[in-house]
Design a protein around this motif. Structure first.
Motif, PDB file in Angstrom:
ATOM      1  N   ALA A 755      39.876  41.721  51.876  1.00 59.99           N
ATOM      2  CA  ALA A 755      39.805  41.678  50.410  1.00 59.99           C
ATOM      3  C   ALA A 755      41.193  41.567  49.791  1.00 59.99           C
ATOM      4  CB  ALA A 755      39.087  42.919  49.887  1.00 59.99           C
ATOM      5  N   ASP A 756      42.177  42.249  50.406  1.00 59.28           N
ATOM      6  CA  ASP A 756      43.551  42.155  49.908  1.00 59.28           C
ATOM      7  C   ASP A 756      44.077  40.726  50.032  1.00 59.28           C
ATOM      8  OD1 ASP A 756      43.568  44.857  49.364  1.00 59.28           O
ATOM      9  OD2 ASP A 756      44.386  45.392  51.335  1.00 59.28           O
ATOM     10  N   VAL A 757      43.812  40.111  51.165  1.00 60.83           N
ATOM     11  CA  VAL A 757      44.266  38.732  51.391  1.00 60.83           C
ATOM     12  C   VAL A 757      43.617  37.796  50.367  1.00 60.83           C
ATOM     13  CG1 VAL A 757      44.245  36.775  52.988  1.00 60.83           C
ATOM     14  CG2 VAL A 757      44.746  39.082  53.836  1.00 60.83           C
ATOM     15  N   VAL A 758      42.326  37.980  50.160  1.00 62.30           N
ATOM     16  CA  VAL A 758      41.601  37.124  49.207  1.00 62.30           C
ATOM     17  C   VAL A 758      42.177  37.292  47.801  1.00 62.30           C
ATOM     18  CG1 VAL A 758      39.374  36.809  48.049  1.00 62.30           C
ATOM     19  CG2 VAL A 758      39.472  36.999  50.545  1.00 62.30           C
ATOM     20  N   ARG A 759      42.428  38.528  47.394  1.00 64.56           N
ATOM     21  CA  ARG A 759      42.979  38.763  46.045  1.00 64.56           C
ATOM     22  C   ARG A 759      44.382  38.161  45.901  1.00 64.56           C
ATOM     23  NH1 ARG A 759      39.964  43.704  46.271  1.00 64.56           N
ATOM     24  NH2 ARG A 759      41.669  44.801  47.291  1.00 64.56           N
ATOM     25  N   PHE A 760      45.152  38.228  46.989  1.00 62.89           N
ATOM     26  CA  PHE A 760      46.484  37.628  46.947  1.00 62.89           C
ATOM     27  C   PHE A 760      46.384  36.118  46.726  1.00 62.89           C
ATOM     28  CE2 PHE A 760      49.575  35.247  49.516  1.00 62.89           C
ATOM     29  CZ  PHE A 760      50.718  35.485  48.775  1.00 62.89           C
ATOM     30  N   LEU A 761      45.504  35.458  47.501  1.00 63.80           N
ATOM     31  CA  LEU A 761      45.373  34.006  47.377  1.00 63.80           C
ATOM     32  C   LEU A 761      44.874  33.607  45.998  1.00 63.80           C
ATOM     33  CD1 LEU A 761      43.970  33.000  50.858  1.00 63.80           C
ATOM     34  CD2 LEU A 761      46.130  32.303  49.865  1.00 63.80           C
ATOM     35  N   LYS A 762      44.002  34.412  45.417  1.00 66.70           N
ATOM     36  CA  LYS A 762      43.478  34.084  44.092  1.00 66.70           C
ATOM     37  C   LYS A 762      44.549  34.162  43.011  1.00 66.70           C
ATOM     38  CE  LYS A 762      38.575  35.082  44.714  1.00 66.70           C
ATOM     39  NZ  LYS A 762      37.420  35.891  44.274  1.00 66.70           N
ATOM     40  N   SER A 763      45.651  34.824  43.346  1.00 69.57           N
ATOM     41  CA  SER A 763      46.739  34.900  42.372  1.00 69.57           C
ATOM     42  C   SER A 763      47.681  33.709  42.474  1.00 69.57           C
ATOM     43  CB  SER A 763      47.523  36.200  42.587  1.00 69.57           C
ATOM     44  OG  SER A 763      48.242  36.130  43.813  1.00 69.57           O
ATOM     45  N   THR A 764      47.410  32.819  43.453  1.00 72.03           N
ATOM     46  CA  THR A 764      48.280  31.664  43.675  1.00 72.03           C
ATOM     47  C   THR A 764      47.578  30.380  43.241  1.00 72.03           C
ATOM     48  OG1 THR A 764      47.511  31.123  45.889  1.00 72.03           O
ATOM     49  CG2 THR A 764      49.158  32.882  45.706  1.00 72.03           C
TER      50      THR A 764
END
Length: 822
Positions: A755-764
């Protein structure tokens, strides 16, 4: 050979087509069969249905698919959402035509599931019902409720049959047998005398409901062939009895609404033409218009010049009758015209013959336009009635085509029959599997079995017949989930499968070849229709062998359907593989959608729904890359961390670009359940080769094994400044992502969850790729091990998007080394 014998084997169409290297004629080419399968309901019709959660209220629903006495429905308001689709049995469900609730003071109320989507019920109903087509009331209520219109022609039903020797006469016939619309008819008054029985398809232009003759001014009297068997008084008594029992034995008039309309002809008495004798359709010969009855019917006589000739062969025609051609038609099409009996010599010349007879040729304008879009090709197989013995339906091979006519070679007939000439619109030809579906004996070919020398051959796995739920007339449940398995008394139940050419065709299928596919295939037997669809798709691929491999049944997968062997040819090599297809109509839509997703094309590219103006998936506005991410099938290529021990992070990062050596991919033969067959060729392997082209390589797997034991490992408390909502991307204030600035992390990426990885990518600016990271469970440790080659291979990204993604991954790696490595 001494060891050979001739046996009647249990016939299997699939094996026969495989052995002969032939293909089945497309189901869509048999229009009369298509019409016979219609149950009076059609997709798009609307009706009022009791709401499952509250039987005292009703709501408007639309028919999605029909299957015998079952309807697949969707409540209006769900839009394109298929999840709420449900099956209803017409016989038992509470179904009514539009307007029934208002007439019977029943409540129309929006179902709970879509209540929030419809704030104004009255306005919504006015909008969706404007110009809508209601389901027929007579098929939802009364004696005919739930019955296939074709089944209303039961044994004992009466019809009127025009006399083929004199069209101004008709007589009553009894239905002895109904085989999928093909009727065995016996003249009224002959009781058990079957000598004069006839077989006709119910849509035959000369067959009518009782009362037709009187309405159109034709005389109702027995044909001359049987008139002498009874006295005139007996015939009148029979006629009186028929009129008294007319209501009991009548067939609904709307059953004949799809019959071909007979137009006005322009033939005159004495005109010459070429014709095929319908009683012996083996040759084309000169014929004469002997008599004109009216503007619809005329009498043709086959020419016979013998002075001692017996009764000439005569039959009634209309403007669209098959087997009549203009003079010189045979010559123009390179065919032999058989001279009339008694003609001197074998070299027939029309000019001399017309001069000799003092007759004129019927002009071209008298004949109908040629049907060219029929789908038949040479060497195709079908099932056809034997004209010499109409009780027989034989295997037939198309040996020749001219305009809209086929030359058929019949196999397996009791007596040898010459090649038959039939129209492509003949009602005496049927698609492969029609006899089996309707429980009628197909005459199989006699097969030579050689015992002396055994040959090693590639054989199909024994067909897996799974038990399916049979829906009986007494089905108690009013509604079935759309996932329930449905079989309707062994009859055809697969709807038409449409090829929606406007939809996104994906990386495997050639858009140009897809555009050349027919608009639809079917309806028909589910296995045969879907096999035909898949074959068309394979042939429309850039690399047919690759598509065959994508469709191949996985060894580990649960077998839910029916195994079929499909073939592909690519660069001179042949490939085979076992592909699973579904056997029942209720699973067809889901099967088509899942197959589309396997091939990374629009889920609506083919299926039982026709895409008219706009695809519900909005595939036209998505780029190929984005579309592949949303609908691609790459989920099985896991690049998340497998369970197991720890991997050396430092070593892994020192050699990020080391790539695993590629292996040539071989199709492997799948496990065949309940099969005693032996197949010595790997399924899908090129015969005589063993390997596919090197550019069709095995899908690579990630070379590094990443450690994970989420159940035992305790993660440190994260201070990562992201929202707890997995779908909500962080704001720019929480994490600085500007390209020019250095990334500052609030937590160790080694400890990031998926979930952390997904949230990071969504910020890019790579937010559209977040979904694939979620599907493949890529956590922080896996993220740090990703490299450009890995991303390109395992996520199937083009170079541009892959570089953009790796740029963000490298920034995370750099921040990790600077902030947490020590």
């Amino acid at each position: 050979d001494a060891g050979s014998s001739v046996e009647e084997m249990e016939f299997n169409w699939d094996e026969y087509l495989e052995d002969t290297g032939a293909t089945a004629a497309p189901h869509g080419s048999f229009k009369h069969v298509d019409t016979s399968l219609q149950n009076g309901f059609a997709p798009g019709m609307k009706l009022e249905v009791a709401v499952k959660s509250d039987q005292n209220t009703y709501w408007v629903a639309t028919i999605i698919t029909t299957c015998g006495q079952l309807l697949l429905l969707r409540y209006d308001g769900y839009g394109e959402d298929r999840k709420a689709d449900f099956w209803c049995d017409i016989l038992t469900a509470d179904l009514h035509p539009i307007g029934w609730c208002e007439q019977n003071k029943k409540i129309l109320k929006v179902p709970e599931g879509i209540k929030d989507k419809i704030p104004d019920q009255e306005e919504f109903l006015q909008r969706v019902l404007k110009g809508a087509c209601s389901a027929p009331a007579n098929l939802l209520e009364g004696l005919h409720r739930g019955k296939n219109p074709l089944d209303l022609i039961a044994p004992g039903s009466r019809l009127e049959l025009q006399n083929i020797r004199d069209s101004l006469e008709a007589w009553i016939v009894n239905v002895v047998e109904n085989v999928g619309g093909r009727l065995k008819l016996r003249y009224e008054g002959l009781e058990d005398l079957d000598k004069f029985d006839q077989w006709l398809f119910y849509l035959d232009p000369f067959l009518h409901q009782v009362g037709w003759a009187a309405q159109h001014g034709y005389s109702l009297q027995p044909p001359s062939a049987i008139r002498s068997l009874r006295s005139e008084a007996d015939w009148q008594e029979i006629l009186k009895k028929v009129k008294e029992e007319e209501e009991e034995s009548s067939v609904p008039t709307d059953l004949f609404k799809d019959k071909p309309v007979i137009g006005v002809h322009s033939f005159s008495e004495g005109m010459k033409l070429e014709a095929v004798d319908p009683m012996a359709p083996f040759v084309i010969s000169p014929a004469t218009v002997l008599k004109v009855y009216n503007d619809k019917y005329f009498l043709i006589e086959m020419d016979d010049l013998r002075p001692e000739r017996a009764a000439s062969q005569r039959y009634v025609c209309h403007v669209t009758s098959a087997g009549i051609f203009p003079v010189q038609w045979s010559l123009k099409n390179g065919l032999h015209l058989s001279p009339p009996p008694g003609y001197p010599g074998q070299d027939f010349d029309w000019a001399d013959y017309l001069k000799q007879c003092g007759a004129e040729a019927a002009p071209q304008s008298c004949f109908p336009l040629v049907t060219s879009d029929h789908g038949f090709k040479e060497n195709m197989k079908l099932e056809a009635v034997n004209p010499v013995d109409p009780e027989e339906v034989c295997i037939a091979t198309v040996t020749k085509l001219r305009d809209s006519y086929l030359w058929l070679q019949l196999e397996g007939s009791k007596k040898p029959v010459p090649e038959c000439i039939v129209s492509v619109e003949s009602m005496n030809i049927f698609p492969v599997g029609w006899c089996e579906t309707n429980g009628y004996q197909l005459r199989p070919p006699r097969k030579a079995i050689v015992n002396k020398q055994k040959k090693i051959a590639v054989v199909q796995p024994e067909k897996q017949i799974l038990s399916s739920r049979t829906v009986h007339d007494g089905l108690k449940n009013q509604e079935l989930n759309s996932s329930d398995s449905v079989v309707i008394n062994g009859k055809y139940c697969c709807p038409k499968i449409y090829f929606n050419h406007r939809c996104f065709s994906g990386p495997y299928l050639n858009k140009g070849r897809i555009a050349e596919l027919p608009q639809s295939v079917g309806p028909g037997n589910c296995v045969l229709v879907l096999k035909e669809v898949l074959t068309l798709l394979i042939n429309a691929a850039y690399k047919p062998s690759r598509v065959l491999r994508e469709l191949q049944l996985d060894e580990e997968a649960a077998w839910h359907g029916h195994g079929e062997t499909l073939k592909a040819k690519y660069k001179g090599k042949s490939y085979r593989a076992t592909v699973e297809v579904v056997r029942t109509a209720d699973r067809v839509a889901d099967f088509c959608r899942k197959t589309c997703i396997k091939l990374e094309c629009c889920p609506n590219l083919f299926g039982p729904q026709m895409v008219l103006d706009k695809c519900s998936e909005n595939c036209s506005v998505l780029t190929k890359t984005k579309y592949t991410h949303y609908y691609g099938k790459r989920k099985n290529k896991r690049i998340g961390r497998p369970p197991g021990g720890h991997s050396n992070m430092e070593v892994a990062m020192k050699k990020p670009n080391k790539r695993r050596k590629r292996r040539k991919h071989f199709f492997v033969h799948k496990k065949k359940r309940s099969s005693t067959s032996v197949d010595n060729t790997p399924a899908g392997s090129p015969q005589g080769s063993g390997a596919e082209d090197e550019d069709d390589q095995d899908e690579s797997e990630l070379s590094h094994s990443l450690a994970q034991d989420r159940d035992k490992r305790k993660r440190k408390l994260r201070t990562f400044s992201f929202s707890d909502d997995e779908n909500k991307p962080p704001s720019p204030k929480d994490i600085k992502m500007e390209v020019a600035e250095k990334l500052q992390l609030d937590s160790n990426p080694l400890e990031w969850s998926v979930a952390d990885v997904v949230r990071f990518l969504k910020s890019t600016d790579c937010a559209p790729l977040a979904r694939i990271f979620l599907d493949q469970e890529i956590d922080g440790q896996a993220l740090l091990l990703l490299t450009l080659p890995t991303v390109q291979e395992c996520m199937d990204l083009k170079l541009g998007p892959a570089i953009k993604l790796c740029h963000h991954i490298e920034r995370v790696k750099l921040a990790f080394y600077q902030q947490f490595a020590n």
